[in-house]
Structures are given as C-alpha cells and as structure tokens.
Design an enzyme around this catalytic site. Structure first.
Site, PDB file in Angstrom:
ATOM      1  N   HIS A 205     -10.561   6.242   6.512  1.00 22.83           N
ATOM      2  CA  HIS A 205     -10.213   7.238   7.529  1.00 22.83           C
ATOM      3  C   HIS A 205      -9.813   8.550   6.846  1.00 22.83           C
ATOM      4  CE1 HIS A 205      -6.310   5.781   6.185  1.00 22.83           C
ATOM      5  NE2 HIS A 205      -5.767   6.886   6.676  1.00 22.83           N
ATOM      6  N   ASP A 207      -6.853  11.731   7.394  1.00 19.40           N
ATOM      7  CA  ASP A 207      -5.588  11.928   8.096  1.00 19.40           C
ATOM      8  C   ASP A 207      -5.713  13.148   9.013  1.00 19.40           C
ATOM      9  OD1 ASP A 207      -4.583   9.779   6.706  1.00 19.40           O
ATOM     10  OD2 ASP A 207      -3.576  10.994   5.177  1.00 19.40           O
ATOM     11  N   HIS A 262     -10.259   8.183   2.773  1.00 17.32           N
ATOM     12  CA  HIS A 262      -9.614   7.239   1.855  1.00 17.32           C
ATOM     13  C   HIS A 262      -9.395   5.895   2.548  1.00 17.32           C
ATOM     14  CE1 HIS A 262      -6.505   9.429   4.051  1.00 17.32           C
ATOM     15  NE2 HIS A 262      -5.678   8.431   3.843  1.00 17.32           N
ATOM     16  N   ARG A 272       1.572  -4.414  -2.449  1.00 14.81           N
ATOM     17  CA  ARG A 272       1.551  -2.961  -2.622  1.00 14.81           C
ATOM     18  C   ARG A 272       2.474  -2.365  -1.574  1.00 14.81           C
ATOM     19  NH1 ARG A 272      -1.531   1.787  -4.112  1.00 14.81           N
ATOM     20  NH2 ARG A 272      -1.471   3.260  -2.385  1.00 14.81           N
TER      21      ARG A 272
HETATM   22  C1  GA4 Z   1      -4.015   7.943  10.154  1.00  9.89           C
HETATM   23  C2  GA4 Z   1      -2.867   8.713   9.480  1.00  9.89           C
HETATM   24  C3  GA4 Z   1      -1.477   8.174   9.898  1.00  9.89           C
HETATM   25  O1  GA4 Z   1      -1.217   6.941   9.240  1.00  9.89           O
HETATM   26  C4  GA4 Z   1      -1.383   7.975  11.431  1.00  9.89           C
HETATM   27  C5  GA4 Z   1      -2.429   6.928  11.799  1.00  9.89           C
HETATM   28  C6  GA4 Z   1      -2.479   6.466  13.255  1.00  9.89           C
HETATM   29  C7  GA4 Z   1      -1.725   5.136  13.479  1.00  9.89           C
HETATM   30  O2  GA4 Z   1      -1.681   4.316  12.579  1.00  9.89           O
HETATM   31  O3  GA4 Z   1      -1.230   4.964  14.602  1.00  9.89           O
HETATM   32  C8  GA4 Z   1      -3.993   6.361  13.612  1.00  9.89           C
HETATM   33  C9  GA4 Z   1      -4.756   6.987  12.400  1.00  9.89           C
HETATM   34  C10 GA4 Z   1      -3.692   7.745  11.628  1.00  9.89           C
HETATM   35  C11 GA4 Z   1      -5.930   7.907  12.826  1.00  9.89           C
HETATM   36  C12 GA4 Z   1      -6.688   7.485  14.118  1.00  9.89           C
HETATM   37  C13 GA4 Z   1      -5.805   6.695  15.092  1.00  9.89           C
HETATM   38  C14 GA4 Z   1      -4.348   7.083  14.910  1.00  9.89           C
HETATM   39  C15 GA4 Z   1      -4.546   4.971  13.896  1.00  9.89           C
HETATM   40  C16 GA4 Z   1      -5.788   5.263  14.652  1.00  9.89           C
HETATM   41  C17 GA4 Z   1      -6.780   4.388  14.842  1.00  9.89           C
HETATM   42  C18 GA4 Z   1       0.040   7.641  11.834  1.00  9.89           C
HETATM   43  C19 GA4 Z   1      -1.956   9.159  12.127  1.00  9.89           C
HETATM   44  O4  GA4 Z   1      -1.374  10.128  12.558  1.00  9.89           O
HETATM   45  O5  GA4 Z   1      -3.339   9.005  12.282  1.00  9.89           O
END
Ligand code: GA4
Length: 330
Positions: A205, A207, A262, A272
């Site tokens: 994914h 960020d 990443h 980890r």
């Molecule tokens: C990825 C980056 C952060 O960890 C996060 C994630 C969020 C979650 O875990 O709830 C998301 C992910 C993240 C991107 C797309 C959506 C939202 C899970 C998911 C499938 C907290 C964020 O802001 O986006």
C-alpha cells in the site's frame, strides 16, 4: 453454516516470488546533521519516496522505552487486548486491516495523536493500561513530530522554496489529522502451513498522509517497491528512522516526490515491532500542488480535493488500491 471469526489462513500468504531475497543496500541514507541533508532528502524523495534518517536527534531511550511498553501491551492475554478494540479505526485490531476485507499477520494499536480529537477509545486504552504506556507514547510522538518538522523544512529548502514552513505548517496546525500506529508481527511458527511461502504481515500500500516516520526493532520485514516495480528488503535499524513520502506529499509536489509503495513480510522466528507516526493535514485543508513550487505554466496533475475527501475515499478503498488514481487529471 460455518461462521469464521478469523480470516482463513491462506489469505495471509504471498505466492508471487519476492525478488530479491537479499537486502538492498542502495537505500538512501540521510544524516540530519549533514549540511547537504536538504538536497539528499529531495533526491531520495524523487527517486524512492523513501530514505533512512540517521543522527536525527531523537533520544534512543524514548524509542526503547516505548518499545518495551508496547511489548508489554502485546503480551497481554487476548481478551484484555480485545477490550481496546475493535478499531473504529482507532484502537486494537488483530489480523483485520481497515474495514474492507484486508488481512495481515499483524496485531496493532492505532491512536489519534491530536489530544483535542483524541477518541474516547484512545483514552480508555491508557486508562486500562499504565500511565507509563501513555507517557511513553506522548514523549515519543512529541520528539518525532519535532524531528519531522525539521525534515519537512529541509524538504522545502531543498525544493528551493523560500517559505521554510510551507510543508511543516500542515503538521504544526493544531487541527493536523495525524495518527500513530504500533504494529506487532508475531512469528508464524506453523511451518507446515507456511510450506515455504511468504507470509504477509501488512499488504502492499501507499500511505495517504503527507509523511510517515517509521521505527522498528531489529527484525526485518519491511520492503519497498522501487520505481521499476522491484520489491527490495529494507535492513532493519532500531536506532534510525525510515521516512515515507505519502500520497498527499506527492500531490503537494505535483508528482515530483513519489508516494512509496511498501509492505511487510512476517518472520517465522522473530517478532517484529514497529511504531509509525503518520503526519496529515487538517481535515478541511485543500490538498493541491504548492504554488511556490510550480514553474511558469505548470498545470496541476491532480483535481482539487480536501484532506477530508481524500481520507474518506482512502478509508473506503482496499489496501492495495491506487488511491490517487481517481484524483488524477485525465
Ligand atoms: C495505511 C496507512 C495507515 O496505517 C492507516 C491505514 C488505514 C487503517 O489501517 O485503518 C487503512 C490504510 C492506511 C489505507 C487504506 C485503508 C485505510 C486501511 C485501509 C484498507 C492508519 C491510514 O491512514 O491508511
């Protein structure tokens, strides 16, 4: 009817070959005390959207202290941890990532870093756990935030922008929508189930925020995707930070900086533990290329949107989706 409370095991595997299996030594390293840091940061963000930061000035005991508190939390009985969940998105979660069906070999705590909008969930986690845990999180995030302001200010300078705080102001804003995540990837001991395959800790994914600052223990697992599509392993370094360019920064630099794809692979023998600060703009902030960066006649590559709109779209997407795609101008 069989109701599965846990995702089936086969969803955690990654069958595609992971190339290369050895560590990639070409990851850019930036020394924050180096007078050349600003140009090295800009170069790394353009080429990789990622770099390792050394001599960052954050005291190592803040990192190890929080690591110890986090280990203590994740060692608690499952029923106790579950009391801090399910994530809304804040709180404790296990195996399920987001709310759209993504899973990973991970358990986590997601916290809001803005004390004003701190969800009652975050506060109750700390009420049920120790004050030490709370202050470890607060001390760590305060130090990382300050270090992050410095990095963003060097970025602005390196990009040739006069206004030093053109990027850092978004995180300095009291309404900045930032969050903090503790990820624990337990070892997968079921070698028979593994059968030589790779186990996904956290799927690929990008960020959504402006910038992410990651620190992990000494267990490997983090991989980044290079611009040619190759996945490479990032050697862990518990004394350093790894900085990720997020989608919002890619837009603010009109595509000059790359939001890095990443993922994390789980280990079969070692736990980890990572801690990540995600710096985001305030919900009402318009996300668009920085005017002071645009050259004459340069057009924005993206449609205009607010962080609130982007965040909403992100949270209704799947982890691996190209979230910026729908916001690109045709
Ligand atoms: C990825 C980056 C952060 O960890 C996060 C994630 C969020 C979650 O875990 O709830 C998301 C992910 C993240 C991107 C797309 C959506 C939202 C899970 C998911 C499938 C907290 C964020 O802001 O986006």
């Amino acid at each position: 009817m069989v109701v599965l409370s846990q995702p089936p095991l086969n969803q955690f595997f990654h069958v595609k070959p992971c190339k290369p299996t050895t560590f990639f030594t070409g990851i850019p390293v930036v020394d924050l005390s180096d007078p050349e840091a600003k140009s090295l940061i800009v170069q790394a963000c353009k080429e990789f959207g990622f770099f390792k930061l050394i001599n960052h000035g954050v005291p190592l005991d803040l990192m190890s202290n929080l690591e110890n508190e986090a280990v203590r939390f994740f060692r608690k009985p499952q029923t106790e941890k579950d009391r801090a969940g399910p994530p809304d998105p804040f709180g404790y979660g296990s195996k399920k990532i987001g709310s759209n069906g993504d899973v990973g070999w991970v358990e986590y705590l997601l916290l809001n870093t803005n004390p004003d909008i701190n969800s009652s969930k975050s506060l109750s986690i700390f009420r049920e756990n120790s004050q030490n845990f709370r202050s470890a999180v607060e001390d760590y995030t305060a130090a990382v935030k300050n270090m992050c302001f410095e990095v963003l200010e060097l970025m602005a300078e390196g990009l040739g922008i006069e206004q030093r705080n053109v990027l850092s102001k978004f995180l300095k804003d009291e309404k900045s929508d930032s969050c903090f995540r503790l990820n624990h990837y337990p070892p997968c001991t079921d070698l028979q189930a593994l059968n030589g395959r790779n186990l996904i800790g956290f799927g690929e994914h990008t960020d959504p925020q402006i910038i992410s600052v990651l620190r992990s223990n000494t267990t490997s697992g983090l991989q980044i995707c290079l611009t040619d599509g190759t996945w490479v392993s990032v050697p862990p370094d518990h004394t350093s930070f790894f900085i990720n360019v997020g989608d919002t920064l890619q837009v603010m630099t009109n595509g000059r900086f790359k939001s890095v794809k990443h993922r994390v692979m789980a280990d079969t023998t070692k736990s980890r533990l990572s801690m990540i600060y995600f710096g985001g703009a305030s919900l009402s902030e318009k996300i668009a290329p920085l005017e002071s960066l645009m050259s004459k006649g340069e057009q924005s590559l993206y449609k205009e949107f607010t962080w609130s709109e982007y965040k909403k779209a992100a949270y209704s997407s799947r982890l691996g989706d190209n979230r910026l795609g729908p916001f690109e101008k045709k």
